[in-house]
Design a protein around this motif. Structure first.
Motif, PDB file in Angstrom:
ATOM      1  N   ILE A 172      -1.698  13.953  11.365  1.00  0.00           N
ATOM      2  CA  ILE A 172      -1.268  15.240  10.832  1.00  0.00           C
ATOM      3  C   ILE A 172       0.238  15.223  10.385  1.00  0.00           C
ATOM      4  CG2 ILE A 172      -0.760  17.744  11.514  1.00  0.00           C
ATOM      5  CD1 ILE A 172      -3.162  17.422  13.563  1.00  0.00           C
ATOM      6  N   ALA A 173       1.001  14.916  11.089  1.00  0.00           N
ATOM      7  CA  ALA A 173       2.432  14.781  10.631  1.00  0.00           C
ATOM      8  C   ALA A 173       2.555  14.042   9.416  1.00  0.00           C
ATOM      9  CB  ALA A 173       3.346  14.139  11.825  1.00  0.00           C
ATOM     10  N   ALA A 174       1.713  12.711   9.136  1.00  0.00           N
ATOM     11  CA  ALA A 174       2.022  12.211   7.880  1.00  0.00           C
ATOM     12  C   ALA A 174       1.522  12.814   6.960  1.00  0.00           C
ATOM     13  CB  ALA A 174       0.878  10.660   8.357  1.00  0.00           C
ATOM     14  N   ARG A 175       0.404  13.744   6.860  1.00  0.00           N
ATOM     15  CA  ARG A 175       0.072  14.373   5.688  1.00  0.00           C
ATOM     16  C   ARG A 175       1.046  15.662   5.479  1.00  0.00           C
ATOM     17  NH1 ARG A 175      -4.741  13.334   8.209  1.00  0.00           N
ATOM     18  NH2 ARG A 175      -4.784  15.206   9.664  1.00  0.00           N
ATOM     19  N   ASP A 176       1.496  16.106   6.388  1.00  0.00           N
ATOM     20  CA  ASP A 176       2.627  17.233   6.373  1.00  0.00           C
ATOM     21  C   ASP A 176       3.817  16.614   5.623  1.00  0.00           C
ATOM     22  OD1 ASP A 176       4.082  19.429   6.770  1.00  0.00           O
ATOM     23  OD2 ASP A 176       4.491  19.100   8.647  1.00  0.00           O
ATOM     24  N   VAL A 177       4.357  15.620   6.088  1.00  0.00           N
ATOM     25  CA  VAL A 177       5.709  15.193   5.789  1.00  0.00           C
ATOM     26  C   VAL A 177       5.606  14.559   4.167  1.00  0.00           C
ATOM     27  CG1 VAL A 177       6.827  14.810   7.850  1.00  0.00           C
ATOM     28  CG2 VAL A 177       5.728  12.748   6.674  1.00  0.00           C
ATOM     29  N   CYS A 178       4.392  14.229   3.820  1.00  0.00           N
ATOM     30  CA  CYS A 178       4.197  13.682   2.464  1.00  0.00           C
ATOM     31  C   CYS A 178       3.988  14.610   1.447  1.00  0.00           C
ATOM     32  CB  CYS A 178       3.014  12.531   2.671  1.00  0.00           C
ATOM     33  SG  CYS A 178       3.774  11.122   3.220  1.00  0.00           S
ATOM     34  N   GLY A 179       3.487  15.800   1.986  1.00  0.00           N
ATOM     35  CA  GLY A 179       3.280  16.994   1.196  1.00  0.00           C
ATOM     36  C   GLY A 179       1.722  17.124   0.571  1.00  0.00           C
ATOM     37  N   THR A 180       0.987  16.460   1.387  1.00  0.00           N
ATOM     38  CA  THR A 180      -0.452  16.012   1.052  1.00  0.00           C
ATOM     39  C   THR A 180      -1.217  17.514   1.375  1.00  0.00           C
ATOM     40  OG1 THR A 180      -0.566  13.878   1.568  1.00  0.00           O
ATOM     41  CG2 THR A 180      -2.499  14.761   1.399  1.00  0.00           C
ATOM     42  N   VAL A 181      -0.737  18.185   2.415  1.00  0.00           N
ATOM     43  CA  VAL A 181      -1.421  19.515   2.604  1.00  0.00           C
ATOM     44  C   VAL A 181      -0.175  20.530   2.775  1.00  0.00           C
ATOM     45  CG1 VAL A 181      -3.298  18.644   3.658  1.00  0.00           C
ATOM     46  CG2 VAL A 181      -0.986  19.018   5.188  1.00  0.00           C
ATOM     47  N   GLU A 182      -0.569  21.904   2.748  1.00  0.00           N
ATOM     48  CA  GLU A 182       0.788  22.589   2.700  1.00  0.00           C
ATOM     49  C   GLU A 182       0.663  23.295   4.252  1.00  0.00           C
ATOM     50  OE1 GLU A 182       0.071  26.455   2.733  1.00  0.00           O
ATOM     51  OE2 GLU A 182      -2.132  25.789   3.094  1.00  0.00           O
ATOM     52  N   ALA A 208       0.870  -1.227   0.013  1.00  0.00           N
ATOM     53  CA  ALA A 208       0.066  -0.158   0.222  1.00  0.00           C
ATOM     54  C   ALA A 208       0.771   1.107   0.010  1.00  0.00           C
ATOM     55  CB  ALA A 208      -0.991  -0.162   1.123  1.00  0.00           C
ATOM     56  N   LYS A 209       1.068   1.748  -1.223  1.00  0.00           N
ATOM     57  CA  LYS A 209       2.017   2.969  -1.397  1.00  0.00           C
ATOM     58  C   LYS A 209       1.355   4.138  -0.274  1.00  0.00           C
ATOM     59  CE  LYS A 209       3.420   6.583  -4.556  1.00  0.00           C
ATOM     60  NZ  LYS A 209       4.671   6.668  -3.895  1.00  0.00           N
ATOM     61  N   PRO A 210       0.099   4.554  -0.254  1.00  0.00           N
ATOM     62  CA  PRO A 210      -0.134   5.498   0.543  1.00  0.00           C
ATOM     63  C   PRO A 210       0.386   5.433   2.260  1.00  0.00           C
ATOM     64  CG  PRO A 210      -2.128   5.310  -0.450  1.00  0.00           C
ATOM     65  CD  PRO A 210      -1.048   4.033  -0.901  1.00  0.00           C
ATOM     66  N   LEU A 211      -0.198   4.062   2.496  1.00  0.00           N
ATOM     67  CA  LEU A 211       0.592   3.847   4.014  1.00  0.00           C
ATOM     68  C   LEU A 211       2.010   4.042   4.187  1.00  0.00           C
ATOM     69  CD1 LEU A 211       1.527   1.263   5.774  1.00  0.00           C
ATOM     70  CD2 LEU A 211       0.229   2.946   6.771  1.00  0.00           C
ATOM     71  N   ARG A 212       2.740   3.353   2.969  1.00  0.00           N
ATOM     72  CA  ARG A 212       4.012   3.162   2.951  1.00  0.00           C
ATOM     73  C   ARG A 212       4.551   4.551   3.274  1.00  0.00           C
ATOM     74  NH1 ARG A 212       4.644   0.206  -1.081  1.00  0.00           N
ATOM     75  NH2 ARG A 212       4.848   1.708  -2.636  1.00  0.00           N
ATOM     76  N   ASP A 213       4.258   5.488   2.458  1.00  0.00           N
ATOM     77  CA  ASP A 213       4.766   6.980   2.210  1.00  0.00           C
ATOM     78  C   ASP A 213       4.555   7.723   3.742  1.00  0.00           C
ATOM     79  OD1 ASP A 213       5.451   6.420  -0.346  1.00  0.00           O
ATOM     80  OD2 ASP A 213       4.066   7.410  -1.239  1.00  0.00           O
ATOM     81  N   ARG A 214       3.404   7.399   4.099  1.00  0.00           N
ATOM     82  CA  ARG A 214       2.923   8.085   5.352  1.00  0.00           C
ATOM     83  C   ARG A 214       3.646   7.702   6.579  1.00  0.00           C
ATOM     84  NH1 ARG A 214      -3.619   8.961   5.941  1.00  0.00           N
ATOM     85  NH2 ARG A 214      -3.842  10.458   4.394  1.00  0.00           N
ATOM     86  N   VAL A 274      -3.536   4.139   7.977  1.00  0.00           N
ATOM     87  CA  VAL A 274      -4.245   3.315   6.540  1.00  0.00           C
ATOM     88  C   VAL A 274      -5.322   3.910   5.851  1.00  0.00           C
ATOM     89  CG1 VAL A 274      -5.164   1.243   5.939  1.00  0.00           C
ATOM     90  CG2 VAL A 274      -3.497   1.225   7.655  1.00  0.00           C
ATOM     91  N   THR A 275      -6.119   4.758   6.649  1.00  0.00           N
ATOM     92  CA  THR A 275      -7.360   5.420   6.017  1.00  0.00           C
ATOM     93  C   THR A 275      -6.770   6.428   4.901  1.00  0.00           C
ATOM     94  OG1 THR A 275      -8.329   5.197   8.103  1.00  0.00           O
ATOM     95  CG2 THR A 275      -9.441   6.524   6.370  1.00  0.00           C
ATOM     96  N   TYR A 276      -7.182   6.470   3.885  1.00  0.00           N
ATOM     97  CA  TYR A 276      -6.881   7.589   2.813  1.00  0.00           C
ATOM     98  C   TYR A 276      -8.298   7.785   2.026  1.00  0.00           C
ATOM     99  CZ  TYR A 276      -4.005   9.669  -0.359  1.00  0.00           C
ATOM    100  OH  TYR A 276      -3.116  10.668  -1.221  1.00  0.00           O
ATOM    101  N   GLU A 277      -9.182   8.421   2.755  1.00  0.00           N
ATOM    102  CA  GLU A 277     -10.190   9.069   2.216  1.00  0.00           C
ATOM    103  C   GLU A 277     -10.374  10.420   2.188  1.00  0.00           C
ATOM    104  OE1 GLU A 277     -13.431   7.666   4.623  1.00  0.00           O
ATOM    105  OE2 GLU A 277     -13.083   5.438   4.399  1.00  0.00           O
ATOM    106  N   PRO A 278     -11.253  11.197   1.341  1.00  0.00           N
ATOM    107  CA  PRO A 278     -11.206  12.575   1.090  1.00  0.00           C
ATOM    108  C   PRO A 278     -11.290  13.338   2.476  1.00  0.00           C
ATOM    109  CG  PRO A 278     -12.408  11.657  -0.589  1.00  0.00           C
ATOM    110  CD  PRO A 278     -12.052  10.502   0.348  1.00  0.00           C
ATOM    111  N   ARG A 279     -12.248  12.855   3.488  1.00  0.00           N
ATOM    112  CA  ARG A 279     -12.506  13.385   4.586  1.00  0.00           C
ATOM    113  C   ARG A 279     -11.314  13.222   5.441  1.00  0.00           C
ATOM    114  NH1 ARG A 279     -13.831  10.159   9.052  1.00  0.00           N
ATOM    115  NH2 ARG A 279     -14.213   8.071   8.318  1.00  0.00           N
TER     116      ARG A 279
END
Length: 1000
Positions: free
Chosen positions: A154-164, A84-90, A116-121
């Motif tokens: 939060i940190a996972a989204r941050d370091v992966c660049g999902t959010v600015e 699972a790439k999303p989980l791996r990257d996060r 693991v969760t990777y939904e829009p919300r």
């Protein structure tokens, strides 16, 4: 698997290529039981290589695998990571950026499933989502675990660049909001009776209130409490205080799971000295009557977040109008800027260059600049009232309050600096704003921000670049749009309205904003190179003018100088290219009337303010001044031209001295104000006295040459008296002198006397003649017989008079006698004549001492101007110049015969010698010296500010403020200055009473 001796394994090489710094250790970790099956999997190695710190990520992954309950759980984790790439990257992204979160996962090995969760919300969670994530926390320890689990996402989204970065900061603030609510719920559950008795609102302040929180930061709050129903208000407030305190402890205390963050309530009214919880009415009363400017600035970010939200909204609604009136307060801009300077001044010297938040060019510079503009313009423009820095900056640009180019640069710099701050704190989840010095830390930070070629060098370069942008723009941000408001702009470019520009000028302290804007228009309009350079200079100059007591005068004077010199090729280039020149000029032009008046008479003297060949502001020696003046006199065709040249040199050098005094008193951005006030007094006294002596020498030469050629029929010398002889002249002092002559061989007494008197009369006439240069008044009233006696005497006449008729006051006056111009040998002869008089071998008889005391008492009662406040009269008042000088001079008259150090014309030198000789205690000497220096500084300040001499503090508020600024008192502290003067003078008078009127 072992490689052949002398050769590296292929995996070792691949690990190096993927960014590992310790490939050998990484090989061992990959050979561990948990990872041996995937050690060569390119997907895993690529993912590890994409993290901020591959070594750290691999180490964290091995620990997490080892922490799983059994083989099944380990395999589930490993399979998910590979597949699972999303989980791996996060997961690997977090493990490579944060030791602290890796530690949390090792203690709570199933929490990885939160990623693991990777939904829009899941991409943009808010307060509700975080409240659900914290809902199961039944106590403080569980709350910490749940908080870290939410922080992990939060940190996972941050370091992966999902959010600015701004979204990350907002999520952190939302998580803090949910945590405060959960903590308050726990506190209420523990004390239901308290909860039932009161309404308690939690108001977030600072970064939490502004929706821009860091990973690790104090959460600033203010509490508002009211009685619930019919409950007694006092009891309700005590109940609310217990709840608030409990809530703070739940968040702040350290448990086995660590702490969450400190909750800081020190922004409340009266700070830590005030009650933790107040009613809304109490808050309102405080802010209406007592609050300082910075407290309104802090309220910009106030936001209800927990507890009784309706009460919180009432609080913000009640205080909001006061916030937008803050810009009308006296010294508003100066207060805000002074607070910023204090913050920088309190940074330890070893940390200034690494301070990401508080240092020059740091985050706080952007935030202060934006908040200053919000407070000035937010009253009339509601679109500016955001508590979030970047949103407010965007609104300021949209309204034309900030230029678009400046906005874009600051936005980029702020985002970079906040991202760097986040990554620094994320590593160990510690509250720090210092950029690390360790190369491994810098490498991890650089890689985490996408800098992969040379992470350390690239990070350092980018950080310095952005800090430079912020440092250059943060103050100009306030001033540059003022120029755009009066200059032609590109089509479609937003700009300040006339009313907004007026508001900003008023906030800066301009009494006549319309005139100030006209000056800006005259200076900055047009497409010429001159106007372009002015548009570059003025934003900075306006800031320096605003730092003075009279910004209007500073800007008007700058326009006058620019009009006079604008066509010269060097003027604007000097201000633009020489670091000190522009700031020095701004200080000089806005500090009072004297220095600008001197400059306007010959504006080319502005060259002295630079760093280059203008000579700088250091005073010149008497010898060099005299050499220049005498050379100018030699070149002149007649005495009038010669003295005019000498007076021109005097005017220029008076300007140099005044400028050095002002710059030393105010300080500059690169050089703090001179701490030794005595050094500034000595600088002025010595420079003006030397300059006066050189002027007299040149005038004497000019007069003699025109009337008698190379040789006057009589030898002639000028003796300096009073402050002149004591090297203590002020800007407005007359030159007290005695004139001595001695007929040359073969010249009759009458001819010599007539020649000497003609010289004196012509010198006085030429030095006082109307001119663009300030006059030099010669006062010979200290001569024998005073105004009734002849202006000039021979040495023999002086000897006869002093031997037979000299009064005590005349011997007293001779203590300050010193040759200053003319025949050196004759001057030395006069000194030999008077030394026994002023340093009597047997000391001073008691009747003479009584006479001096009687004269001093009469002077105090008769010479003080009618209506003057004696306690604030720097010359004749108690503890003033006269008190100190007569005390020191009485010591000289009594003891100089056997204490050689007392044989000086200078007050401070004589006082120091008296202390060394044990005639005055060290403490008393310090008190007298401090009073004398302060009184002298007051007189110098009055002359600089008003352009005319004075011995008392001005009564005009703006002039009084300017004197205060010169003496080191900020805006609004004139009362403190007067109190300090009275206190210093009172202590000095006590010493004078003991030493002068007492035993001595």
């Amino acid at each position: 698997m072992t490689s052949a001796p002398g050769r590296r394994s292929s995996i070792f090489t691949r690990l190096l290529r993927h960014g590992f710094t310790d490939p050998s250790a990484a090989e061992r970790l990959l050979d561990s039981p948990g990872l041996s099956t995937v050690r060569n999997d390119p997907v895993l190695l690529d993912a590890l290589g994409g993290t901020a710190d591959p070594d750290l990520a691999l180490h964290g992954l091995v620990r997490l695998l080892e922490a799983q309950d059994g083989a099944t759980d380990r395999q589930e984790l490993l399979d998910t990571v590979i597949a699972a790439k999303p989980l791996r990257d996060r997961l690997l992204g977090v493990l490579g950026a944060s030791e602290a979160l890796a530690e949390h996962l090792a203690r709570h090995p199933r929490d990885w499933q939160a990623l693991v969760t990777y939904e829009p919300r899941d991409l943009h969670p808010g307060v509700e989502e975080f409240e659900r994530g914290l809902a199961d926390a039944a106590g403080p320890v569980a709350l910490r675990v749940s908080y870290r689990r939410c922080l992990l996402s939060i940190a996972a989204r941050d370091v992966c660049g999902t959010v600015e970065v701004s979204q990350t900061a907002a999520e952190l603030a939302d998580l803090a909001t949910a945590t405060l609510r959960a903590a308050l719920a726990l506190a209420e559950a523990d004390a239901p009776e308290d909860a039932a008795m009161c309404r308690l609102a939690v108001i977030a302040m600072g970064k939490c209130g502004g929706h821009e929180l860091n990973y690790v930061s104090d959460v600033d709050v203010i509490f508002v409490g009211e009685a619930a129903g019919d409950a007694d208000e006092d009891k309700a407030l005590r109940a609310a205080t217990r709840l608030a305190s409990h809530m703070m402890r739940i968040c702040s205390e350290t448990t086995v799971e660590g702490s969450i963050w400190p909750v800081d309530a020190n922004l409340r009214p009266e700070g830590r000295n005030g009650p933790l919880v107040r009613t809304l009415a109490s808050h309102l009363a405080y802010y209406q009557r007592w609050a300082k400017t910075w407290e309104f600035q802090a309220l910009l970010k106030a936001r209800p977040v927990a507890g009784d939200l309706a009460l919180g909204e009432e609080y913000t609604a009640a205080l909001r109008p006061l916030v937008w009136q803050a810009a009308e307060r006296e010294n508003f801009v100066a207060d805000v800027q002074e607070m910023r300077r204090r913050v920088v001044a309190n940074i330890p010297a070893a940390e200034v260059d690494r301070q990401l938040k508080l240092g020059p060019g740091g985050l706080r510079d952007v935030e202060f600049a934006v908040q200053l503009l919000q407070l000035v313009h937010g009253r009339a423009d509601a679109s500016l009232r955001s508590g979030t820095t970047l949103d407010a900056l965007k609104a300021l640009a949209a309204g034309g309050y900030v230029g678009r180019a400046d906005t874009a640069q600051l936005d980029e710099a702020y985002r970079f600096l906040r991202s760097l701050e986040h990554r620094i704190q994320l590593h160990r989840l510690r509250r720090t704003h210092l950029v690390p010095e360790d190369e491994a830390d810098l490498r991890r930070l650089g890689r985490s921000l996408g800098l992969r070629t040379d992470p350390v060098a690239e990070l350092t370069r980018e950080w310095r670049r952005h800090a430079t942008v912020v440092r250059r723009l943060h103050e100009k941000l306030f001033y540059r749009p003022l120029l755009d408001a009066v200059a032609a702009l590109a089509p479609g470019e937003a700009r300040l309205s006339a009313e907004a520009a007026r508001e900003r000028m008023v906030a800066l302290g301009y009494a006549d904003p319309a005139a100030a804007l006209r000056h800006l228009e005259a200076l900055a309009s047009g497409v010429t190179r001159k106007a372009a350079i002015q548009r570059t200079l003025l934003p900075v100059l306006l800031g320096w003018f605003a730092d003075s007591a009279d910004p209007d005068a500073g800007l008007l004077n700058f326009r006058k100088v620019s009009d006079a010199l604008g066509k010269t090729p060097w003027y604007l280039r000097l201000l633009r290219d020489e670091g000190a020149a522009a700031e020095n000029l701004a200080r000089v032009l806005s500090a009072g009337r004297l220095a600008p008046d001197l400059l306007m008479r010959a504006p080319e003297a502005v060259a002295l303010l630079g760093d280059g060949d203008g000579g700088g502001l250091a005073p010149r020696s008497r010898a060099s001044l005299e050499q220049e003046v005498l050379a100018a006199v030699r070149r002149a065709d007649n005495a009038v031209q010669g003295v005019t040249a000498a007076r021109g040199v005097r005017r220029r050098e008076l300007f140099r001295t005044a400028a050095a005094d002002i710059v030393g008193s105010y300080g500059t951005e690169s050089q703090p104000a001179e701490a030794d006030q005595g050094a500034l007094v000595d600088l002025v006294g010595g420079a003006v006295s030397d300059l006066t002596a050189a002027t007299l020498a040149g005038t004497l030469r000019a007069v003699v040459r025109e009337g008698w050629g190379d040789t006057l029929p009589t030898r002639f010398t000028v003796i300096g008296m009073g402050r002149f002889g004591g090297h203590e002249l002020g800007y407005g002092s007359d030159a007290d002198v005695l004139f001595v002559h001695e007929p040359r061989e073969g010249v009759s007494e009458r001819e010599a006397s007539e020649a000497a008197n003609k010289v004196v009369a012509e010198m006085r006439r030429l030095l006082q003649a109307p001119s663009a240069d300030p006059p030099l008044l010669i006062d010979a009233d200290l001569r024998p017989e005073g105004k009734s006696g002849p202006l000039v005497r021979t040495l023999g006449s002086y000897e006869a008079y002093y031997r037979r008729w000299a009064l005590v006051w005349e011997r007293h006056a001779l203590l300050r006698a010193e040759p200053v111009a003319g025949d050196e040998e004759l001057g030395c002869g006069f000194m030999e004549l008077i030394d026994p008089l002023r340093y009597p071998p047997g000391g001073l008889a008691e009747d003479a001492v009584r006479e001096i005391r009687r004269l001093k008492a009469r002077m105090e009662s008769e010479r003080l101007p009618r209506g003057a406040d004696p306690k604030l009269h720097a010359k004749l008042g108690p503890g003033g110049l006269s008190d100190v000088e007569w005390t020191v001079q009485l010591l000289q008259l009594r003891h100089a015969a056997h204490v050689p150090g007392l044989r000086t014309t200078r007050t401070r030198e004589a006082l120091a010698a008296a202390r060394e000789a044990g005639l005055v205690s060290e403490e008393d000497a310090e008190i007298l010296d401090e009073a004398w220096v302060l009184a002298t500084r007051v007189r110098n300040a009055v002359m600089l500010v008003r352009g005319r001499a004075g011995d008392t503090f001005p009564t005009v508020p703006r002039e009084l403020a300017a004197v205060g600024r010169y003496l080191g008192y900020g805006p609004g502290h004139a009362g403190d200055m007067l109190d300090a003067y009275r206190r210093t003078a009172r202590r000095a008078r006590g010493v004078v009473e003991e030493l002068f009127y007492g035993g001595l």
